[in-house]
Scaffold this motif. Structure first.
Motif, PDB file in Angstrom:
ATOM      1  N   ARG A 181       0.830  -1.211   0.000  1.00 15.69           N
ATOM      2  CA  ARG A 181       0.000   0.000   0.000  1.00 15.69           C
ATOM      3  C   ARG A 181       0.860   1.256   0.000  1.00 15.69           C
ATOM      4  O   ARG A 181       0.546   2.234  -0.692  1.00 15.69           O
ATOM      5  CB  ARG A 181      -0.937   0.002   1.207  1.00 15.69           C
ATOM      6  CG  ARG A 181      -1.794   1.272   1.304  1.00 15.69           C
ATOM      7  CD  ARG A 181      -2.906   1.126   2.314  1.00 15.69           C
ATOM      8  NE  ARG A 181      -2.418   0.680   3.618  1.00 15.69           N
ATOM      9  CZ  ARG A 181      -3.203   0.390   4.646  1.00 15.69           C
ATOM     10  NH1 ARG A 181      -4.527   0.471   4.517  1.00 15.69           N
ATOM     11  NH2 ARG A 181      -2.693  -0.012   5.806  1.00 15.69           N
ATOM     12  N   GLU A 182       1.954   1.225   0.740  1.00 19.20           N
ATOM     13  CA  GLU A 182       2.824   2.396   0.841  1.00 19.20           C
ATOM     14  C   GLU A 182       3.959   2.399  -0.170  1.00 19.20           C
ATOM     15  O   GLU A 182       4.462   3.470  -0.535  1.00 19.20           O
ATOM     16  CB  GLU A 182       3.419   2.487   2.254  1.00 19.20           C
ATOM     17  CG  GLU A 182       2.375   2.574   3.359  1.00 19.20           C
ATOM     18  CD  GLU A 182       1.528   3.823   3.253  1.00 19.20           C
ATOM     19  OE1 GLU A 182       2.036   4.855   2.763  1.00 19.20           O
ATOM     20  OE2 GLU A 182       0.342   3.773   3.658  1.00 19.20           O
ATOM     21  N   HIS A 183       4.346   1.216  -0.640  1.00 24.57           N
ATOM     22  CA  HIS A 183       5.571   1.119  -1.429  1.00 24.57           C
ATOM     23  C   HIS A 183       5.370   0.580  -2.841  1.00 24.57           C
ATOM     24  O   HIS A 183       6.312   0.621  -3.643  1.00 24.57           O
ATOM     25  CB  HIS A 183       6.578   0.233  -0.698  1.00 24.57           C
ATOM     26  CG  HIS A 183       6.868   0.677   0.697  1.00 24.57           C
ATOM     27  ND1 HIS A 183       7.755   1.694   0.991  1.00 24.57           N
ATOM     28  CD2 HIS A 183       6.372   0.255   1.893  1.00 24.57           C
ATOM     29  CE1 HIS A 183       7.804   1.876   2.297  1.00 24.57           C
ATOM     30  NE2 HIS A 183       6.974   1.017   2.868  1.00 24.57           N
ATOM     31  N   GLY A 184       4.196   0.053  -3.144  1.00 27.78           N
ATOM     32  CA  GLY A 184       3.950  -0.498  -4.471  1.00 27.78           C
ATOM     33  C   GLY A 184       4.412  -1.941  -4.597  1.00 27.78           C
ATOM     34  O   GLY A 184       4.960  -2.529  -3.661  1.00 27.78           O
ATOM     35  N   GLY A 185       4.162  -2.510  -5.766  1.00 25.05           N
ATOM     36  CA  GLY A 185       4.575  -3.888  -6.004  1.00 25.05           C
ATOM     37  C   GLY A 185       3.866  -4.472  -7.205  1.00 25.05           C
ATOM     38  O   GLY A 185       3.224  -3.761  -7.992  1.00 25.05           O
ATOM     39  N   ALA A 186       3.993  -5.781  -7.345  1.00 29.60           N
ATOM     40  CA  ALA A 186       3.390  -6.486  -8.476  1.00 29.60           C
ATOM     41  C   ALA A 186       2.835  -7.816  -8.005  1.00 29.60           C
ATOM     42  O   ALA A 186       3.458  -8.514  -7.193  1.00 29.60           O
ATOM     43  CB  ALA A 186       4.409  -6.706  -9.584  1.00 29.60           C
ATOM     44  N   VAL A 187       1.673  -8.180  -8.537  1.00 34.14           N
ATOM     45  CA  VAL A 187       1.029  -9.459  -8.258  1.00 34.14           C
ATOM     46  C   VAL A 187       0.834 -10.189  -9.583  1.00 34.14           C
ATOM     47  O   VAL A 187       0.402  -9.573 -10.570  1.00 34.14           O
ATOM     48  CB  VAL A 187      -0.342  -9.265  -7.583  1.00 34.14           C
ATOM     49  CG1 VAL A 187      -1.053 -10.610  -7.403  1.00 34.14           C
ATOM     50  CG2 VAL A 187      -0.185  -8.541  -6.252  1.00 34.14           C
ATOM     51  N   VAL A 188       1.168 -11.475  -9.599  1.00 37.01           N
ATOM     52  CA  VAL A 188       0.897 -12.306 -10.773  1.00 37.01           C
ATOM     53  C   VAL A 188       0.147 -13.541 -10.310  1.00 37.01           C
ATOM     54  O   VAL A 188       0.635 -14.297  -9.462  1.00 37.01           O
ATOM     55  CB  VAL A 188       2.187 -12.717 -11.512  1.00 37.01           C
ATOM     56  CG1 VAL A 188       1.832 -13.509 -12.774  1.00 37.01           C
ATOM     57  CG2 VAL A 188       3.027 -11.502 -11.874  1.00 37.01           C
ATOM     58  N   ASN A 189      -1.039 -13.745 -10.854  1.00 40.61           N
ATOM     59  CA  ASN A 189      -1.852 -14.921 -10.557  1.00 40.61           C
ATOM     60  C   ASN A 189      -1.703 -15.939 -11.678  1.00 40.61           C
ATOM     61  O   ASN A 189      -1.796 -15.582 -12.858  1.00 40.61           O
ATOM     62  CB  ASN A 189      -3.323 -14.529 -10.414  1.00 40.61           C
ATOM     63  CG  ASN A 189      -3.562 -13.586  -9.253  1.00 40.61           C
ATOM     64  OD1 ASN A 189      -2.960 -13.726  -8.195  1.00 40.61           O
ATOM     65  ND2 ASN A 189      -4.440 -12.606  -9.443  1.00 40.61           N
ATOM     66  N   VAL A 190      -1.501 -17.187 -11.323  1.00 41.27           N
ATOM     67  CA  VAL A 190      -1.397 -18.247 -12.328  1.00 41.27           C
ATOM     68  C   VAL A 190      -2.789 -18.833 -12.535  1.00 41.27           C
ATOM     69  O   VAL A 190      -3.347 -19.461 -11.633  1.00 41.27           O
ATOM     70  CB  VAL A 190      -0.392 -19.326 -11.904  1.00 41.27           C
ATOM     71  CG1 VAL A 190      -0.323 -20.429 -12.961  1.00 41.27           C
ATOM     72  CG2 VAL A 190       0.994 -18.709 -11.698  1.00 41.27           C
ATOM     73  N   CYS A 191      -3.338 -18.596 -13.708  1.00 33.09           N
ATOM     74  CA  CYS A 191      -4.689 -19.063 -14.038  1.00 33.09           C
ATOM     75  C   CYS A 191      -4.599 -20.282 -14.953  1.00 33.09           C
ATOM     76  O   CYS A 191      -3.810 -21.171 -14.696  1.00 33.09           O
ATOM     77  CB  CYS A 191      -5.484 -17.926 -14.668  1.00 33.09           C
ATOM     78  SG  CYS A 191      -5.801 -16.567 -13.504  1.00 33.09           S
ATOM     79  N   THR A 192      -5.360 -20.334 -16.019  1.00 32.93           N
ATOM     80  CA  THR A 192      -5.307 -21.453 -16.951  1.00 32.93           C
ATOM     81  C   THR A 192      -5.948 -21.068 -18.266  1.00 32.93           C
ATOM     82  O   THR A 192      -6.929 -20.304 -18.297  1.00 32.93           O
ATOM     83  CB  THR A 192      -6.032 -22.696 -16.397  1.00 32.93           C
ATOM     84  OG1 THR A 192      -6.028 -23.741 -17.394  1.00 32.93           O
ATOM     85  CG2 THR A 192      -7.485 -22.396 -16.051  1.00 32.93           C
ATOM     86  N   GLU A 193      -5.411 -21.598 -19.340  1.00 35.13           N
ATOM     87  CA  GLU A 193      -6.016 -21.422 -20.661  1.00 35.13           C
ATOM     88  C   GLU A 193      -7.429 -21.957 -20.663  1.00 35.13           C
ATOM     89  O   GLU A 193      -8.309 -21.445 -21.364  1.00 35.13           O
ATOM     90  CB  GLU A 193      -5.154 -22.139 -21.704  1.00 35.13           C
ATOM     91  CG  GLU A 193      -5.656 -22.035 -23.133  1.00 35.13           C
ATOM     92  CD  GLU A 193      -6.665 -23.112 -23.494  1.00 35.13           C
ATOM     93  OE1 GLU A 193      -7.480 -22.879 -24.405  1.00 35.13           O
ATOM     94  OE2 GLU A 193      -6.630 -24.188 -22.856  1.00 35.13           O
ATOM     95  N   GLY A 194      -7.692 -22.982 -19.842  1.00 38.11           N
ATOM     96  CA  GLY A 194      -8.999 -23.606 -19.796  1.00 38.11           C
ATOM     97  C   GLY A 194     -10.102 -22.732 -19.251  1.00 38.11           C
ATOM     98  O   GLY A 194     -11.285 -23.046 -19.400  1.00 38.11           O
ATOM     99  N   ALA A 195      -9.750 -21.602 -18.626  1.00 39.62           N
ATOM    100  CA  ALA A 195     -10.779 -20.699 -18.109  1.00 39.62           C
ATOM    101  C   ALA A 195     -11.543 -20.020 -19.235  1.00 39.62           C
ATOM    102  O   ALA A 195     -12.604 -19.445 -19.000  1.00 39.62           O
ATOM    103  CB  ALA A 195     -10.151 -19.648 -17.201  1.00 39.62           C
TER     104      ALA A 195
END
Length: 267
Positions: free
Chosen positions: A130-144
């Motif tokens: 919240r104060e410093h920033g960042g990155a999130v990566v979620n592993v999903c699926t082609e099947g979605a």
């Protein structure tokens, strides 16, 4: 790896980080100079992975809210920050027609595939991002992106994770970028029941001529987490060997045939 990835000294938390895609992601992040905190269910594998990568780790189940809190706290206590979250841990249970799915197993799928990523992002957000920033990566699926036999709970929960990715991208901007990677069929233990008995046939049905390797997905995940993707958020990167563009001249539905007949491992 080049210094342009901007991950030197950053701290990354990776769930399901001792096997398959998660291990490849953790290794690639460490290779780019990040400090990695891994979570997984097997305590021995967590310890060995953390030692090998020079990072930290905690054994537990992502369906356990307490484990996710403790995992985030471990990263903060050990390294003082959380710059990257990779939500990789997943379950493909219950496997079978939705009309026969046990309601508790259905809820458990969403607890692992949807609620756990949200919980971990919350801890990272309140603890650092919240104060410093960042990155999130979620592993999903082609099947979605389509339907298939016997994987309704998995596909539906992962489709929910795709929408959660976009929702969080809007809510956490501009400081935190949130994206997802959607793999096709990858050579992992979780997908072994699909590819092991007929890999050649499956590969022939893909435009790029082979099934995926964990490293194929790890490259995409780490790129999205890096400074090279600094103007990308709310995106889903499809890494599927061309599954979505296969033509009528290939055995494009071999995966569905395998899903109908194979017996999956139990979580």
């Amino acid at each position: 790896m080049t210094s342009s990835y901007g991950l030197q000294g950053r701290v990354a938390v990776v769930t399901g980080g001792t096997r398959g895609i998660g291990r490849a992601v953790a290794e690639r992040l460490a290779g780019a100079g990040a400090l990695v905190c891994v979570g997984a269910r097997d305590a021995d594998e967590v310890r060995r992975t953390a030692e090998r990568l020079g990072g930290a780790g905690l054994a537990g189940d992502v369906a356990d809210a307490g484990h996710l809190r403790a995992l985030a706290e471990l990263a903060l206590d050990t390294f003082g920050r959380i710059d990257v979250v990779v939500n990789n841990a997943a379950t493909n249970q219950p496997y079978g027609p939705l009309m026969d799915a046990d309601p508790d197993a259905w809820r458990a799928a969403f607890a692992v595939n949807v609620e756990a990523p949200l919980r971990l992002v919350r801890h990272a957000w309140h603890g650092w991002m919240r104060e410093h920033g960042g990155a999130v990566v979620n592993v999903c699926t082609e099947g979605a992106g389509h339907v298939g036999p016997n994987v309704g709970a998995y596909g539906t929960s992962k489709a929910a994770l795709l929408h959660l990715t976009r929702q969080l991208a809007g809510e956490l901007a501009p400081g935190v970028r949130v994206n997802s990677v959607s793999p096709g069929l990858v050579r992992t233990g979780m997908a072994r029941f699909v590819w092991e008995a007929g890999e050649e046939e499956l590969a022939a049905g893909l435009p790029l001529g082979r099934i995926g390797e964990p490293e194929d997905i790890a490259r995409a995940v780490v790129w999205l987490a890096s400074a090279e993707a600094e103007w990308i958020t709310g995106a889903d990167l499809l890494v599927d060997g061309g599954t979505r563009v296969r033509t009528a001249y290939t055995s494009g539905y071999a995966v569905h045939d395998r899903l109908r007949s194979a017996e999956p491992p139990r979580r």
